[in-house]
Design a protein around this motif. Structure first.
Motif, PDB file in Angstrom:
ATOM      1  N   TRP A 117       0.819  -1.208   0.000  1.00 35.53           N
ATOM      2  CA  TRP A 117       0.000   0.000   0.000  1.00 35.53           C
ATOM      3  C   TRP A 117       0.856   1.263   0.000  1.00 35.53           C
ATOM      4  CZ3 TRP A 117      -3.283  -2.290   4.543  1.00 35.53           C
ATOM      5  CH2 TRP A 117      -4.173  -3.230   4.031  1.00 35.53           C
ATOM      6  N   PHE A 118       1.906   1.265   0.815  1.00 37.75           N
ATOM      7  CA  PHE A 118       2.711   2.476   0.976  1.00 37.75           C
ATOM      8  C   PHE A 118       3.949   2.507   0.085  1.00 37.75           C
ATOM      9  CE2 PHE A 118       0.444   2.526   5.074  1.00 37.75           C
ATOM     10  CZ  PHE A 118      -0.006   3.824   5.063  1.00 37.75           C
ATOM     11  N   LYS A 119       4.364   1.353  -0.431  1.00 39.75           N
ATOM     12  CA  LYS A 119       5.580   1.262  -1.250  1.00 39.75           C
ATOM     13  C   LYS A 119       6.759   1.894  -0.511  1.00 39.75           C
ATOM     14  CE  LYS A 119       2.885   1.391  -5.537  1.00 39.75           C
ATOM     15  NZ  LYS A 119       2.637   2.101  -6.826  1.00 39.75           N
ATOM     16  N   ASP A 120       6.942   1.478   0.747  1.00 35.80           N
ATOM     17  CA  ASP A 120       7.909   2.152   1.614  1.00 35.80           C
ATOM     18  C   ASP A 120       9.062   1.248   2.027  1.00 35.80           C
ATOM     19  OD1 ASP A 120       6.372   0.505   3.150  1.00 35.80           O
ATOM     20  OD2 ASP A 120       5.641   2.044   4.508  1.00 35.80           O
ATOM     21  N   GLY A 121       9.462   0.331   1.139  1.00 37.65           N
ATOM     22  CA  GLY A 121      10.659  -0.441   1.398  1.00 37.65           C
ATOM     23  C   GLY A 121      10.397  -1.794   2.029  1.00 37.65           C
ATOM     24  N   ASP A 122      11.479  -2.428   2.424  1.00 42.88           N
ATOM     25  CA  ASP A 122      11.428  -3.785   2.960  1.00 42.88           C
ATOM     26  C   ASP A 122      11.671  -3.748   4.468  1.00 42.88           C
ATOM     27  OD1 ASP A 122      11.382  -6.537   3.140  1.00 42.88           O
ATOM     28  OD2 ASP A 122      13.530  -6.724   2.730  1.00 42.88           O
ATOM     29  N   TYR A 123      10.714  -4.232   5.258  1.00 41.60           N
ATOM     30  CA  TYR A 123      10.864  -4.300   6.703  1.00 41.60           C
ATOM     31  C   TYR A 123       9.952  -5.395   7.234  1.00 41.60           C
ATOM     32  CZ  TYR A 123       6.675  -1.411   6.292  1.00 41.60           C
ATOM     33  OH  TYR A 123       5.433  -0.930   5.943  1.00 41.60           O
ATOM     34  N   ASN A 124      10.244  -5.870   8.446  1.00 44.04           N
ATOM     35  CA  ASN A 124       9.483  -6.974   9.032  1.00 44.04           C
ATOM     36  C   ASN A 124       8.861  -6.624  10.383  1.00 44.04           C
ATOM     37  OD1 ASN A 124       9.846  -9.111   7.046  1.00 44.04           O
ATOM     38  ND2 ASN A 124      12.013  -8.991   7.572  1.00 44.04           N
ATOM     39  N   MET A 125       8.946  -5.358  10.771  1.00 41.55           N
ATOM     40  CA  MET A 125       8.292  -4.919  11.999  1.00 41.55           C
ATOM     41  C   MET A 125       7.945  -3.443  11.878  1.00 41.55           C
ATOM     42  SD  MET A 125       9.503  -5.292  16.007  1.00 41.55           S
ATOM     43  CE  MET A 125      10.714  -3.976  16.083  1.00 41.55           C
ATOM     44  N   VAL A 126       6.798  -3.076  12.418  1.00 40.51           N
ATOM     45  CA  VAL A 126       6.434  -1.676  12.612  1.00 40.51           C
ATOM     46  C   VAL A 126       6.533  -1.409  14.102  1.00 40.51           C
ATOM     47  CG1 VAL A 126       4.627   0.061  12.406  1.00 40.51           C
ATOM     48  CG2 VAL A 126       4.897  -1.656  10.617  1.00 40.51           C
ATOM     49  N   MET A 127       7.429  -0.491  14.481  1.00 36.27           N
ATOM     50  CA  MET A 127       7.683  -0.216  15.897  1.00 36.27           C
ATOM     51  C   MET A 127       6.961   1.049  16.320  1.00 36.27           C
ATOM     52  SD  MET A 127      11.351   0.376  17.775  1.00 36.27           S
ATOM     53  CE  MET A 127      11.455   0.847  19.519  1.00 36.27           C
ATOM     54  N   GLY A 128       5.972   0.888  17.182  1.00 29.80           N
ATOM     55  CA  GLY A 128       5.249   2.037  17.710  1.00 29.80           C
ATOM     56  C   GLY A 128       6.049   2.777  18.767  1.00 29.80           C
ATOM     57  N   SER A 129       5.396   3.663  19.481  1.00 30.10           N
ATOM     58  CA  SER A 129       6.107   4.592  20.361  1.00 30.10           C
ATOM     59  C   SER A 129       6.126   4.186  21.830  1.00 30.10           C
ATOM     60  CB  SER A 129       5.451   5.968  20.260  1.00 30.10           C
ATOM     61  OG  SER A 129       4.091   5.872  20.649  1.00 30.10           O
ATOM     62  N   CYS A 130       5.252   3.293  22.241  1.00 33.91           N
ATOM     63  CA  CYS A 130       5.068   3.055  23.675  1.00 33.91           C
ATOM     64  C   CYS A 130       6.101   2.087  24.236  1.00 33.91           C
ATOM     65  CB  CYS A 130       3.651   2.569  23.948  1.00 33.91           C
ATOM     66  SG  CYS A 130       2.423   3.859  23.702  1.00 33.91           S
ATOM     67  N   TYR A 131       7.311   2.608  24.398  1.00 32.25           N
ATOM     68  CA  TYR A 131       8.410   1.826  24.957  1.00 32.25           C
ATOM     69  C   TYR A 131       8.990   2.569  26.155  1.00 32.25           C
ATOM     70  CZ  TYR A 131       8.362  -1.412  21.056  1.00 32.25           C
ATOM     71  OH  TYR A 131       7.984  -2.368  20.159  1.00 32.25           O
ATOM     72  N   MET A 132       9.398   1.804  27.139  1.00 33.03           N
ATOM     73  CA  MET A 132       9.984   2.377  28.354  1.00 33.03           C
ATOM     74  C   MET A 132      11.500   2.252  28.294  1.00 33.03           C
ATOM     75  SD  MET A 132       9.187   1.467  32.362  1.00 33.03           S
ATOM     76  CE  MET A 132       7.490   2.080  32.204  1.00 33.03           C
ATOM     77  N   ALA A 133      12.186   3.366  28.551  1.00 32.02           N
ATOM     78  CA  ALA A 133      13.643   3.378  28.547  1.00 32.02           C
ATOM     79  C   ALA A 133      14.177   2.753  29.832  1.00 32.02           C
ATOM     80  CB  ALA A 133      14.148   4.808  28.402  1.00 32.02           C
ATOM     81  N   LYS A 134      15.489   2.539  29.882  1.00 35.29           N
ATOM     82  CA  LYS A 134      16.121   1.943  31.054  1.00 35.29           C
ATOM     83  C   LYS A 134      15.964   2.811  32.293  1.00 35.29           C
ATOM     84  CE  LYS A 134      19.551  -0.735  28.487  1.00 35.29           C
ATOM     85  NZ  LYS A 134      20.991  -0.904  28.161  1.00 35.29           N
ATOM     86  N   ASP A 135      15.775   4.147  32.094  1.00 37.77           N
ATOM     87  CA  ASP A 135      15.607   5.036  33.243  1.00 37.77           C
ATOM     88  C   ASP A 135      14.169   5.057  33.750  1.00 37.77           C
ATOM     89  OD1 ASP A 135      14.246   6.563  31.380  1.00 37.77           O
ATOM     90  OD2 ASP A 135      15.697   8.188  31.325  1.00 37.77           O
TER      91      ASP A 135
END
Length: 295
Positions: A117-135
């Motif tokens: 649909w997007f013709k946006d290259g080759d990738y195997n994961m879409v990573m969203g924003s809700c991640y917690m850093a080590k701090d």
């Protein structure tokens, strides 16, 4: 001297604690190679304006990742193109990406459809924003010009960063109610009032949603000239741009257009702020306090 040493120490602590992912632009999308669960490398589309992380179903099988999956029937709506991606599996466990801990559900779906649909290259994961850093913080900095996204708490000087309220809807989409001021190529200026998606995942889309209530009427009332072009059998209106401004940050957009897509994204959204604007700023999303910052 003591103050200088203290400042140097604080800066060094921030550098150590910050977790940076570098990416490359592919068709104006952000593609990175990251490590999943400290075992498998995966080519990833960074979608920092969306909470959802999706793994490609074929990749999950071929990679040998031992994931604890459960059946589901979850729809991911892609409003910019009017498509829906169906997810049929969901992770029961926590996903770790480059040491970052995911805080929202992770889904498995056939990402070949999205790439088509997007013709946006080759990738195997879409990573969203809700991640917690080590701090322990959920604060991220996006710098498209320098090619990185960084997780970790940081102090933001008021004189350099403009702050706005960050909205997060039930689907996890990030938005803002800050007015978008626009000036067209004829130097007619005005502003759009309403809620905008901060759309870094679909980074090409700096756009207005023509079927959302009040969008066309507002443009007509302010005297903007709406030009037309045909794409995939659909007529899309657009404005030739001179500049755009959000939260006091003005961006030169002389070589760009502002499309008015014949669609809508829920009742609340009038448009999206994507790559064409965000590549010119430094964007900070503070999920812990629901603020966004622009420099």
């Amino acid at each position: 001297m003591k103050k200088a040493l203290l400042l140097l120490f604080l800066c060094s602590v921030q550098i150590i604690s910050a977790q940076r992912i570098r990416f490359k632009e592919v068709n104006k999308h952000m593609i990175a190679e990251v490590s999943v669960n400290e075992k498998v490398k995966v080519r990833t589309l960074l979608a920092t304006g969306c909470s959802t992380t999706v793994l490609d179903s074929s990749f999950v099988v071929s990679s040998g990742l031992a994931l604890n999956l459960t059946p589901c029937h979850h729809a991911l709506r892609l409003p910019a193109i009017g498509k829906t991606l169906w997810c049929y599996q969901k992770m029961k466990d926590t996903l770790y990406v480059d040491g970052l801990r995911n805080t929202r559900p992770v889904y498995v779906a056939d990402l070949k459809k999205v790439r088509k649909w997007f013709k946006d290259g080759d990738y195997n994961m879409v990573m969203g924003s809700c991640y917690m850093a080590k701090d322990g913080s959920q604060m991220l900095t996006l710098n498209i010009a320098d090619g990185y996204i960084e997780y970790g708490k940081r102090e933001l000087p008021e004189k350099k960063f403009k702050r706005g309220i960050m909205t997060i809807d039930k689907k996890g989409l990030v938005g803002t109610d800050a007015p978008l001021r626009i000036m067209d190529s004829n130097y007619r200026s005005g502003q759009m009032i309403g809620r905008f998606i901060i759309d870094t995942g679909n980074a090409n889309f700096f756009a207005l949603f023509g079927k959302s209530e009040g969008v066309i009427e507002s443009l007509d009332r302010q005297g903007f000239e709406l030009l037309e072009r045909s794409k995939n059998g659909k007529v899309i209106q657009y404005i030739k741009m001179d500049s755009a401004e959000l939260l006091g940050k003005k961006v030169n957009m002389e070589k760009n257009v502002l499309p008015i897509f014949p669609t809508k994204a829920g009742k609340e959204y009038v448009g999206s702020i994507g790559y064409k604007f965000l590549r010119e700023v430094e964007l900070v999303l503070d999920y812990d306090n629901n603020y966004l910052y622009i420099r």
